[in-house]
Write an enzyme that holds these catalytic residues in place. Structure first.
Site, PDB file in Angstrom:
ATOM      1  N   ASP A 451       0.857  -1.182   0.000  1.00 27.19           N
ATOM      2  CA  ASP A 451       0.000   0.000   0.000  1.00 27.19           C
ATOM      3  C   ASP A 451       0.885   1.221   0.000  1.00 27.19           C
ATOM      4  OD1 ASP A 451      -2.300  -1.222   0.083  1.00 27.19           O
ATOM      5  OD2 ASP A 451      -2.816  -0.837   2.170  1.00 27.19           O
ATOM      6  N   ASP A 772      -4.320  -2.629   4.981  1.00 33.17           N
ATOM      7  CA  ASP A 772      -4.805  -2.146   6.270  1.00 33.17           C
ATOM      8  C   ASP A 772      -6.323  -2.132   6.335  1.00 33.17           C
ATOM      9  OD1 ASP A 772      -5.174  -0.208   4.453  1.00 33.17           O
ATOM     10  OD2 ASP A 772      -4.015   1.348   5.461  1.00 33.17           O
ATOM     11  N   ASP A 776      -9.041  -5.281   2.143  1.00 33.19           N
ATOM     12  CA  ASP A 776      -7.798  -5.945   1.733  1.00 33.19           C
ATOM     13  C   ASP A 776      -7.771  -7.402   2.169  1.00 33.19           C
ATOM     14  OD1 ASP A 776      -6.699  -3.696   0.579  1.00 33.19           O
ATOM     15  OD2 ASP A 776      -5.860  -2.976   2.457  1.00 33.19           O
TER      16      ASP A 776
END
Length: 1194
Positions: A451, A772, A776
């Site tokens: 990310d 997070d 996901d």
């Protein structure tokens, strides 16, 4: 059990302890759903206010937080804890360690030997029994015959205690880890009017809890007020559709369920064992004992079924059970690469050892028989029988000893120690490992999909530029330069249209930065208000959360958030904020330089994108647009019709928010690239922002050939006309892809799956993913290693992950890679040492037995050598700390053999040296040292100095070779960094000390006679020769030794071209082919059973999915790759470990096709709740690969 407990409760709850409702009433209330529950609350309690009143709590202020009150609540309604399962006691672990087959054989042999040594045959001194009796004339010596048996038993006890202690400490560590993970989970609760973060265990009935997107609910409760709240209840009900919750329709919130959207407040009504998930746990716990009995039965009947049933049992202690399961038969998911290779190696070595030991016994017995009864023509006299039997027992013990030394039982120990040690140390490096094997898999990682926000950047958002009143300000302007009307809109819009949980608090330390709590982007916007010298809290106090008319919360589809408030004149106003390109598309007006709306046409928008948004984005800023819209109060708009509500907005301003790159990230990424790991960035941000950050991080370098694309373009490239994802298309994209911007969670999952399933590179890619958000989850589960963020991560993401980064920092991932590679290398070091000893000891025992009828190394000595080799060496070599140099090489990959050719060279080289020395000592040692020969000693002869020297030299050589084993890539300096590992130094010195004691004072039990200083010097000198010889070996180049084969490989067929495979096939003879066909049918049968079980389990596993990391990944793999069930294959080219994957996969395709026609979208449909089908056990071959064609043709 439930009834007893309930009756206690009733007794206690007749008094209610001053609360308006008893525990059982509340428990009954929580069993209701939907409208029934609403009616019940209305009628019995007088709406939610009445319920709060009875629980003595306030809807807005919460509990007072008074200790006496809290303790009383815990007494009446219970604590929010589910008691864990009892750990195994030390005695149970000892019993488990005793189950080892070789140990059992040794115990039996020792007991027989003991029994016979006390037996005095009548007329025992009869000369006719021949050589058998020669040594027994000396009465004192015969008396000592029992010592050997006793010593063997004693050493068995030692081995068992060491193993049990290791298991026990491992279990203890694991429980510590478990409790640490549990303490990590905090929850927002209102107490005394303040919102505070509490550990989940401290929540009591009557608390007012704030629930928000991504939470895992810690207790049951009733919703007081909610905004657009949607819950995933699949963990309890198995329904994958999200359930809408509202105070007037369905206010029941259950523990263990996930908040997928929205926010709200609830009053806690049941905690711990009385909550819905607690009740299920209690049933499981109560069923635990019977279950274990049942499971033992099941195991006998049907291995596969037992494996499949396990998720039930381990819901409680979760991972702790898995540890035992690894030992007992089925591991958590398909074996990690390392375990696969090790199992294979151990089986190969075990077979060789068994062969050698059987041969030894046969040769000894034959030699004795031929010598006595054929050559010397003796009769077998009945009175001699016990003496002969004693001889045979002695031979048998020698054989067993060879077996004991040959079997590397230290291997599993070394793996465990190495992993446990790494996990402990990784805690210090901010890696909280949830699954032990993730640590080792990480060493093989070839790709990391990261990310952007919070991992590569600091996740401290600050507004640095803005476009307001037709002017683009490069720094935050003075409030006086903004039209007052616009300023009011802006301040109101940001204050109201953001989660009230997002706040900016004063810094902890003086001179520090203000603390950002809640959603970081919103904090950046709130910071803008403070920079404009205004206060958001006063506005929030005027319009508290209850007064918000309607909230459209942020989700990955909307990519915006809107809040509707009712104005004093009865009209409505909606404030919106979101990604600038999305909101601007919905705007048709914009506030001008005096704060009046003017028309905003598509061409104005394009110009604004060019002039404002792209320049901001290319500075690496995230652009957020703030807008509003007024609605008439009469007729009231239809709020459910989102498309018509979220249009015709008036833009207020565009804010550029900076999230600076973490200072240590560029260096960490450079290390990754040097270590052969590709870093890809997957982000929801604008492509220009993403590209700018990627360049700052060093993920992309200007002038390279790489891809930066948006999610839409990515989907266009990988999907065919029907919209299905095609692997060939993904293969064209992923190798060059570096940045995927504006991506949805599904894109992330598709990318990870595409890279893992790709067959275009010769090594299967091992992918790590960071995540997070709740969405996901699927990508984290699909990846080989999932990293969740410890600070910013939601509970759902942590649940799906393998490792939690406690500091959310990318550079911690690099540390994980380092530790992972270190585990692999530690195991290799241990193997290199272990195998040298095995080879030497087995050959010495075998040839010694054949030539001198007696092993030069006695059983007890062998066991001592085995103990240092196995237990101590695994401790010493498995605890080497990692060095930066581990990051200088490429990943090993899945098909790289465990034992490289360099290691084979070292093993054979050192074995040659040791054998030469030992045989020299054995056959001419007495002449060199001028002592009596120890060969051909009679049955109970006293220990000779000769054999003591051999034993001592052998141990000395092992000790010095242990230092050699510290390096496996042929490095010259074996002492490098030795002081950084105190465990290693203390073990080597400790072993040396014990050896001195054994030789000088061991006497009869260890078959040692004391040596003088000169002989000791010689032994040590011969041992030191190992270090010199090690230098000689490392001078020989590997390419001179072409014949060295690497061993312990997972599979060679992955790297063979198709033609070679076809030639191989012709070599397989018919019997072999029949065997293979039987095997395939056998797999299919198993698969069929498995499919049926999976149907039953689908319901079950979804029940426990939210409660603990789902164990439904267990599959046929464990069953097949386990040595006990292994059907061995006689052609080395087609190792079994891989076949299972393919056959299992094919069988699964046959049987699970109808259930999921849209194979690729499976993950999307089922949301987070990925079923076994798309879980990690997907095999590494696709129908097009050469592997598959080989299988099919067979």
């Amino acid at each position: 059990m439930g009834d007893m407990r309930n009756s206690d409760f009733y007794a206690k709850n007749q008094r209610n302890e001053g609360f308006g409702c008893s525990l059982m009433e509340l428990r009954g209330l929580m069993e209701l759903r939907g409208s029934e529950a609403v009616v019940k609350i209305q009628e019995e309690y007088g709406a939610i206010e009445g319920l709060c009143h009875r629980l003595k709590t306030s809807q807005t202020e919460g509990l007072t937080g008074d200790e006496v009150d809290l303790t009383k609540r815990r007494e009446v309604f219970g604590k929010n804890l589910i008691p864990p399962k009892k750990p195994k006691t030390f005695i149970e672990l000892v019993w488990e360690a005793l189950q080892d087959v070789t140990l059992i054989i040794l115990e039996i042999a020792a007991i027989i030997s003991l029994g016979l040594s006390f037996y005095r045959p009548p007329g025992g001194n009869n000369q006719s029994c021949g050589t058998a009796n020669a040594g027994a004339e000396d009465e004192g010596e015969a008396e000592a015959g029992w010592i050997e048996g006793a010593a063997i038993l004693l050493s068995v006890v030692c081995v068992v205690l060491v193993t049990a202690f290791n298991d026990w400490s491992k279990e203890k560590q694991f429980r510590g880890l478990q409790s640490r993970i549990e303490q990590e989970q905090k929850f927002q609760v209102v107490r005394g009017g303040q919102v505070i973060q509490l550990p989940v265990a401290d929540i009591v009935v009557g608390d007012i809890a704030q629930v928000k997107y991504g939470d895992l609910l810690p207790a049951d409760g009733v919703l007081i007020q909610g905004n657009d709240l949607k819950i995933d209840e699949s963990s309890l009900t198995g329904e994958s559709d999200h359930v809408r919750k509202s105070a007037d329709k369905d206010p029941m919130l259950l523990s263990g369920t996930h908040v997928m959207e929205g926010s709200g407040r609830m009053v806690v009504t049941a905690v711990g064992v009385n909550s819905q998930s607690g009740i299920i746990f209690t049933l499981l716990g109560a069923g635990g004992e019977e279950e274990e009995k049942k499971e033992k039965k099941v195991k006998k009947q049907d291995g596969a079924a037992a494996m499949e049933m396990q998720p039930l049992k381990s819901a409680e202690g979760g991972e702790t059970d898995d540890k035992e399961k690894k030992k007992s038969g089925g591991s958590k998911k398909e074996k990690s690469v390392l375990q696969g290779k090790l199992t294979k190696l151990a089986v190969q070595i075990g077979k060789a050892g068994l062969g050698m030991s059987a041969l030894t016994v046969i040769i000894l017995v034959l030699y004795f028989a031929i010598d006595n009864f054929v050559l010397q023509k003796r009769q077998w006299l009945p009175e001699c029988t016990p003496i002969y039997i004693q001889y045979f027992v002695k031979f048998f013990i020698i054989g067993v000893t060879v077996l004991v030394v040959a079997v590397p039982e230290g291997l599993p120990l070394a793996v465990t120690i190495s992993l446990a040690y790494s996990v402990k140390k990784m805690m210090k490096d901010n890696n909280l490992v949830r699954h032990l094997d993730a640590c080792e898999t990480m060493g093989n990682a070839t790709a990391i999909c990261s990310d952007k926000t919070g991992t590569l950047t600091t996740n401290r958002m600050t507004a640095v530029q803005c476009y307001v009143g037709d002017i683009h300000y490069k720094v935050i302007p003075d409030p006086s330069s903004i039209p007052p009307k616009t300023l009011d809109f802006l301040v109101n819009s940001i204050s109201i249209n953001s989660a009230y949980t997002s706040k900016i608090l004063p810094p902890d330390k003086d001179g520090g930065l203000p603390k950002q709590v809640g959603n970081k982007t919103e904090c950046g916007l709130l910071g803008l208000i403070i920079d404009l010298k205004r206060d958001y809290q006063t506005i929030r106090n005027q319009i508290p959360e209850e007064k918000l008319y309607k909230v459209y919360t942020f989700n990955s589809v909307r990519k915006s958030m809107s809040t509707v408030i009712k104005l004093p004149d009865g009209n409505f106003r909606m404030y919106s904020k979101g990604a600038s390109e999305i909101i601007l598309k919905k705007c048709n007006r914009i506030l001008n330089e005096v704060g009046e709306p003017r028309v905003f046409r598509p061409r104005d928008r394009d110009e604004m994108v060019k002039k404002v948004i792209e320049p901001m984005a290319s500075d690496g800023l995230r652009t957020i647009c703030v807008a509003y819209r007024d609605f008439p109060g009469n007729p009231e708009p239809n709020w459910e019709d989102e498309n018509n509500i979220l249009t015709d907005l008036t833009a207020i301003c565009v804010v550029g928010i900076e999230d600076p790159v973490r200072p240590e990230v560029p260096e960490a990424i450079r290390k990754c690239q040097r270590a052969g790991i590709t870093v890809r960035m997957v982000t929801g941000d604008n492509i220009n922002t993403a590209r700018a950050i990627a360049i700052k991080c060093g993920i992309i370098h200007p002038g390279e050939d790489f891809l930066c694309i948006e999610g839409k373009e990515f989907n266009r490239r990988i999907r065919n006309e029907k919209g299905e994802v095609e692997q060939e298309r993904i293969d064209k994209v992923w190798p060059k892809l570096r940045v995927l911007a504006r991506s949805s969670p599904t894109d992330k999952h598709t990318l990870v799956k595409g890279i893992i399933d790709s067959t275009m590179v010769e090594q299967r890619q091992v992918v790590a993913v960071t995540g997070d958000g709740t969405n996901d989850g699927p990508a984290l589960k699909k990846a080989d290693v999932g990293f969740a963020m410890g600070i910013a991560g939601t509970d759902v993401a942590k649940e799906a992950s393998d490792i939690i980064l406690t500091d959310d920092n990318f550079s911690s991932i690099v540390k994980a890679v380092m530790w992972g590679r270190n585990v692999y290398d530690s195991i290799s070091k241990f193997l290199q040492f272990q195998l040298t000893v095995n080879v030497v000891a087995v050959i010495v025992a075998f040839t010694g037995a054949c030539i001198t009828q007696d092993s030069p190394l006695k059983a007890v000595q062998m066991l001592w050598v085995n103990l240092i080799m196995d237990t101590f060496a695994s401790l010493a070599l498995a605890t080497e700390p990692p060095t930066e140099s581990l990051l200088m090489r490429k990943p090993y990959g899945r098909n790289k053999p465990l034992i490289s050719s360099t290691m084979t060279k070292n093993i054979l080289g050192h074995a040659v040296y040791q054998l030469v020395i030992i045989f020299t000592l054995l056959f001419v040692g007495e002449r060199l040292f001028d002592i009596d020969s120890g060969r051909n000693a009679p049955l109970h002869a006293p220990p000779s100095e000769h054999y003591t020297i051999i034993f001592n030299t052998f141990v000395m050589m092992q000790l010095f070779n242990e230092i050699n084993a510290r390096k496996i890539h042929g490095e010259r300096n074996v002492f490098e960094g030795i002081y950084r590992n105190p465990i290693f130094c203390s073990i080597v010195l400790g072993t040396f000390g014990i050896q001195i004691v054994i030789v000088q004072f061991g006497g009869k039990p260890f078959s040692c006679s004391p040596l003088d200083a000169e002989k000791w010097m010689w032994c040590v000198f011969l041992g030191l020769g190992e270090l010199v010889w090690g230098q000689v070996i490392s001078s020989i180049p590997n390419n001179k030794l072409r014949f060295l084969k690497a061993a312990g490989q997972l599979s060679q067929k992955d790297d063979m071209p198709e033609e070679e495979l076809n030639e191989d096939q012709e070599e397989i003879d018919h019997a072999e082919r029949e065997l293979r066909r039987g095997q395939i049918l056998w797999f299919r049968g198993l698969s069929r059973i498995q499919t049926q079980i999976r149907v039953v389990n689908a319901f079950r596993s979804s029940l426990y999915e939210g409660l603990e990391k789902p164990d439904s990944r267990t599959s046929i793999h464990n069953f097949m790759t386990h040595p006990e069930f292994r059907i061995e294959d006689s052609t080395p080219h087609i190792p079994l470990i891989d076949d299972t994957d393919i056959d299992d996969e094919r069988a699964r395709k046959n049987y699970s096709q109808p259930s999921s026609p849209n194979k690729n979208n499976n993950a999307i449909d089922s949301g987070i709740n990925l079923t076994t089908d798309t879980s990690k056990s997907a095999a590494s071959s696709s129908p097009g690969s050469p592997l598959h064609s080989l299988e099919t043709s067979l």
